[in-house]
Design an enzyme around this catalytic site. Structure first.
Site, PDB file in Angstrom:
ATOM      1  CB  CYS A   1      10.350  -0.300   2.726  1.00  0.00           C
ATOM      2  SG  CYS A   1      11.058   0.141   1.269  1.00  0.00           S
TER       3      CYS A   1
ATOM      4  CB  SER B   1       4.644  -7.350   5.727  1.00  0.00           C
ATOM      5  OG  SER B   1       3.922  -8.333   5.141  1.00  0.00           O
TER       6      SER B   1
ATOM      7  CG  PHE C   1      -0.400   0.683   2.602  1.00  0.00           C
ATOM      8  CD1 PHE C   1      -0.181   1.867   2.825  1.00  0.00           C
ATOM      9  CD2 PHE C   1       0.187  -0.248   3.451  1.00  0.00           C
ATOM     10  CE1 PHE C   1       0.543   2.336   3.916  1.00  0.00           C
ATOM     11  CE2 PHE C   1       0.889  -0.005   4.663  1.00  0.00           C
ATOM     12  CZ  PHE C   1       1.133   1.342   4.918  1.00  0.00           C
TER      13      PHE C   1
HETATM   14  P1  NAD Z   1       1.526  -6.538   2.864  1.00  0.00           P
HETATM   15  O1  NAD Z   1       2.419  -7.584   3.080  1.00  0.00           O
HETATM   16  O2  NAD Z   1       0.184  -6.792   3.840  1.00  0.00           O
HETATM   17  O3  NAD Z   1       0.724  -6.829   1.570  1.00  0.00           O
HETATM   18  C1  NAD Z   1       1.276  -6.347   0.284  1.00  0.00           C
HETATM   19  C2  NAD Z   1       0.727  -7.397  -0.806  1.00  0.00           C
HETATM   20  O4  NAD Z   1       0.579  -8.600  -0.232  1.00  0.00           O
HETATM   21  C3  NAD Z   1      -0.588  -6.683  -1.236  1.00  0.00           C
HETATM   22  O5  NAD Z   1      -0.832  -6.524  -2.410  1.00  0.00           O
HETATM   23  C4  NAD Z   1      -1.552  -7.460  -0.366  1.00  0.00           C
HETATM   24  O6  NAD Z   1      -2.964  -7.719  -0.799  1.00  0.00           O
HETATM   25  C5  NAD Z   1      -0.976  -8.858  -0.260  1.00  0.00           C
HETATM   26  N1  NAD Z   1      -1.249  -9.850   0.782  1.00  0.00           N
HETATM   27  C6  NAD Z   1      -1.420  -9.358   2.321  1.00  0.00           C
HETATM   28  N2  NAD Z   1      -1.831 -10.515   2.801  1.00  0.00           N
HETATM   29  C7  NAD Z   1      -1.470 -11.563   2.268  1.00  0.00           C
HETATM   30  C8  NAD Z   1      -1.717 -13.102   2.365  1.00  0.00           C
HETATM   31  N3  NAD Z   1      -2.031 -13.348   3.511  1.00  0.00           N
HETATM   32  N4  NAD Z   1      -1.377 -13.778   1.452  1.00  0.00           N
HETATM   33  C9  NAD Z   1      -1.014 -13.351   0.253  1.00  0.00           C
HETATM   34  N5  NAD Z   1      -1.050 -12.058  -0.202  1.00  0.00           N
HETATM   35  C10 NAD Z   1      -1.038 -10.985   0.922  1.00  0.00           C
HETATM   36  O7  NAD Z   1       2.320  -5.185   3.108  1.00  0.00           O
HETATM   37  P2  NAD Z   1       1.510  -3.768   3.210  1.00  0.00           P
HETATM   38  O8  NAD Z   1       1.180  -3.657   4.740  1.00  0.00           O
HETATM   39  O9  NAD Z   1       0.846  -3.274   1.881  1.00  0.00           O
HETATM   40  O10 NAD Z   1       2.913  -2.807   3.267  1.00  0.00           O
HETATM   41  C11 NAD Z   1       3.772  -2.492   3.949  1.00  0.00           C
HETATM   42  C12 NAD Z   1       4.832  -3.408   4.319  1.00  0.00           C
HETATM   43  O11 NAD Z   1       5.774  -3.505   2.828  1.00  0.00           O
HETATM   44  C13 NAD Z   1       5.890  -3.031   5.268  1.00  0.00           C
HETATM   45  O12 NAD Z   1       6.421  -4.229   5.790  1.00  0.00           O
HETATM   46  C14 NAD Z   1       7.226  -2.578   4.287  1.00  0.00           C
HETATM   47  O13 NAD Z   1       8.348  -2.416   4.946  1.00  0.00           O
HETATM   48  C15 NAD Z   1       7.270  -3.400   3.263  1.00  0.00           C
HETATM   49  N6  NAD Z   1       7.675  -2.768   1.993  1.00  0.00           N
HETATM   50  C16 NAD Z   1       8.899  -3.007   1.849  1.00  0.00           C
HETATM   51  C17 NAD Z   1       9.676  -2.538   0.721  1.00  0.00           C
HETATM   52  C18 NAD Z   1      10.766  -2.995   0.179  1.00  0.00           C
HETATM   53  O14 NAD Z   1      11.397  -2.443  -0.833  1.00  0.00           O
HETATM   54  N7  NAD Z   1      11.777  -3.891   0.957  1.00  0.00           N
HETATM   55  C19 NAD Z   1       8.946  -1.469  -0.082  1.00  0.00           C
HETATM   56  C20 NAD Z   1       7.754  -1.038   0.508  1.00  0.00           C
HETATM   57  C21 NAD Z   1       7.037  -1.628   1.532  1.00  0.00           C
END
Ligand code: NAD
Length: 513
Positions: free
Chosen positions: A297, A242, A165
């Site tokens: 992140c 995440s 997001f």
């Molecule tokens: P998230 O992991 O909740 O969601 C990411 C994606 O995974 C979304 O499209 C979501 O729909 C999907 N998803 C969520 N739960 C799922 C499940 N149980 N099974 C399958 N798919 C699922 O992450 P978020 O809250 O949207 O974003 C924030 C996180 O992303 C933070 O931990 C942040 O550090 C990380 N992030 C990392 C980077 C990087 O480059 N390392 C960059 C941006 C964000």
């Protein structure tokens, strides 16, 4: 993740008829699964629209569209593909304010922040415009007598991106710019919390001349993600989100035979040595800790203050906190917007209770901000917790909000041990005037991206982005040269053009000498 059983069931919000649908084969396609999710305006707390959630059927339709588009797209000349990438770049640039408005409306980030995100995404489109040069292979003439050997890189086919997001425009651009420029066709599964930017990008790609099926968007939750991971016609998956989900994506995707790069969460440390310029370090801590409400992140999550620098540094940061203007995106003076959902805001705020309960000191409590108390939006003021230790939840968890923590250590050695013992290894930074100390830190620290007097060292687009340890699963980092490697496979050709009549049978092992 919000899961809604069926449209309208159990909802207390004011009704809305606005919907965000999928984008398949060059057009908007309404969902047929009967499942959807709510999208909120974080600045008002109001339900703004619903987003359709794809089932396996809709994911399969997107894969079929992408698969159908692939042969012609990969056969399109590099100059034509580059022309389209230039057009995409120019259209995104020309429409950046409209795109930014989607980010403000659904993510909550203030316009300056939204435009900054788009600027970083544009860098990836610009990089993709130079693909003909970057895709040049190698050629060896006369490897054996009359034999030439050369390597080419070819696209994988249908590839997918699953995005978080917090960067609804930039992270998709990290992925699709390189993926489609190298000749793949792409399916994006964006975050269900702020889905509209993806559809807007899809419209711009269509206007730029990307053929139908080259870029598709399916919205949804775990059902859509699992359908992507299981679909046999998807060759590769890029993920950003995440750590627990990144690990799941990597394990499930690779088990299904796909190439996977899965970038996870972070806990970024900013090490400040006693010789650092206190004002510069404090300014950097404020920008990197509270920019984008800490939902980055690469945000600085914790400051590691060495020796005597702790007290003056905390005082300098505290003195600057009133300058962090919190407000909605339509307030031109606002620098920090709301958090993405009420649930996330409340979780972030909870560390202001658990921190002191576990022995830390709250220097600034964002719940005292008037917008936290009086607004229906998901606001939290800039918060600072001092004397945090590795055992505390405020350190162990990725807070992902405007709660900056400070840890005190006596020596550089203790600081580097703390950083290297952390399970994450995304970004880190050192603030010092000592070049030798900075070089030692760069050599010793276990993290993928390192800043020296730079608090958020996000690599420019012609390098690659990626963390170490639990911040990345897979071999290749995102975008840049490693992105090209990820989205292409090498083919080595050994060729000879003998004169007619010189052929003879040779049962020996092929030799180069
Ligand atoms: P998230 O992991 O909740 O969601 C990411 C994606 O995974 C979304 O499209 C979501 O729909 C999907 N998803 C969520 N739960 C799922 C499940 N149980 N099974 C399958 N798919 C699922 O992450 P978020 O809250 O949207 O974003 C924030 C996180 O992303 C933070 O931990 C942040 O550090 C990380 N992030 C990392 C980077 C990087 O480059 N390392 C960059 C941006 C964000």
């Amino acid at each position: 993740m919000t899961q809604v059983a069926a449209p309208g069931v159990g909802r207390t919000d004011a009704p809305t008829t606005e919907r965000v649908s999928h984008w398949i084969g060059g057009q908007s396609v309404a969902g047929t699964s009967g499942r959807d999710g709510p999208v909120y305006d974080p600045a008002t707390g109001r339900l703004a629209r619903y987003v359709d959630f794809a089932s396996t059927v809709e994911v399969a339709a997107a894969v079929a569209a992408a698969r159908a588009a692939f042969p012609a797209w990969r056969a399109t000349s590099l100059s034509k593909r580059t022309d389209i990438m230039f057009r995409i770049r120019n259209l995104v640039e020309a429409h950046r304010h409209e795109l930014a408005a989607h980010l403000t409306a659904e993510h909550g980030k203030v316009p300056s922040d939204a435009l900054g995100e788009i600027a970083r995404g544009l860098e990836n489109l610009e990089f993709a415009c130079s693909l003909p040069t970057l895709l040049k292979g190698g050629f060896t003439e006369q490897a054996s007598t009359g034999v030439d050997v050369y390597q080419i890189r070819q696209p994988l086919g249908v590839v997918a991106g699953i995005t978080p997001f917090n960067f609804p425009a930039m992270v998709p651009m990290w992925m699709f710019a390189t993926a489609i420029a190298t000749g793949n066709t792409f399916i994006l599964k964006p975050s269900e919390k702020d889905p509209s930017a993806s559809n807007y990008l899809a419209e711009l790609l269509k206007e730029a001349g990307a053929p139908a099926g080259v870029f598709n968007v399916v919205h949804g939750d775990k059902v859509a993600v699992d359908a992507i991971l299981e679909h046999p016609d998807i060759a590769a998956v890029s993920f950003v989100g995440s750590t627990p989900i990144a690990r799941y994506i990597y394990e499930t995707g690779t088990k299904a035979g796909k190439r996977v790069q899965a970038l996870g969460g972070a806990k970024n440390h900013m090490l400040v040595l006693p010789d650092a310029d206190i004002d510069m370090a404090a300014d950097a801590a404020i920008s990197a800790g509270y920019g984008s409400a800490g939902e980055r992140c690469m945000a600085v999550a914790t400051i590691v203050a060495v020796g005597s620098v702790g007290d003056p540094l905390v005082a300098a940061i505290k003195a600057r906190l009133p300058q962090v203007k919190v407000g909605p995106g339509n307030d031109p003076t606002a620098q920090m917007g709301p958090l993405v959902t009420r649930q996330h805001r409340d979780k972030v705020a909870s560390y202001l209770d658990s921190g002191p309960a576990q022995g830390a000191t709250v220097v600034a409590d964002g719940r005292e901000h008037p917008l936290y108390r009086e607004s229906e939006g998901f606001f939290l003021g800039a918060s600072l917790i001092d004397h945090v230790t590795p055992a505390m939840d405020a350190y162990r968890d990725e807070i992902f909000g405007p709660v900056l923590t400070v840890m005190r250590v006596e020596t550089y050695e203790a600081a580097i041990k703390l950083i290297n013992d952390n399970p994450y290894g995304n970004g880190t930074a050192i603030f010092t005037r000592d070049g030798g100390a900075a070089r030692r830190f760069q050599f010793e620290v276990n993290a993928g991206m390192v800043g020296i007097n730079v608090p958020i060292p996000v690599p420019v687009a012609y390098y690659s982005f990626g963390g170490w340890k639990s911040s990345l699963f897979g071999d290749l980092h995102m975008y840049g040269p490693e992105g090209i490697q990820f989205y292409t496979q090498a083919k080595v050709v050994t060729a000879r053009w003998p004169d007619p009549g010189t052929s003879k049978i040779d049962l020996g092992f092929p030799r180069t000498r």
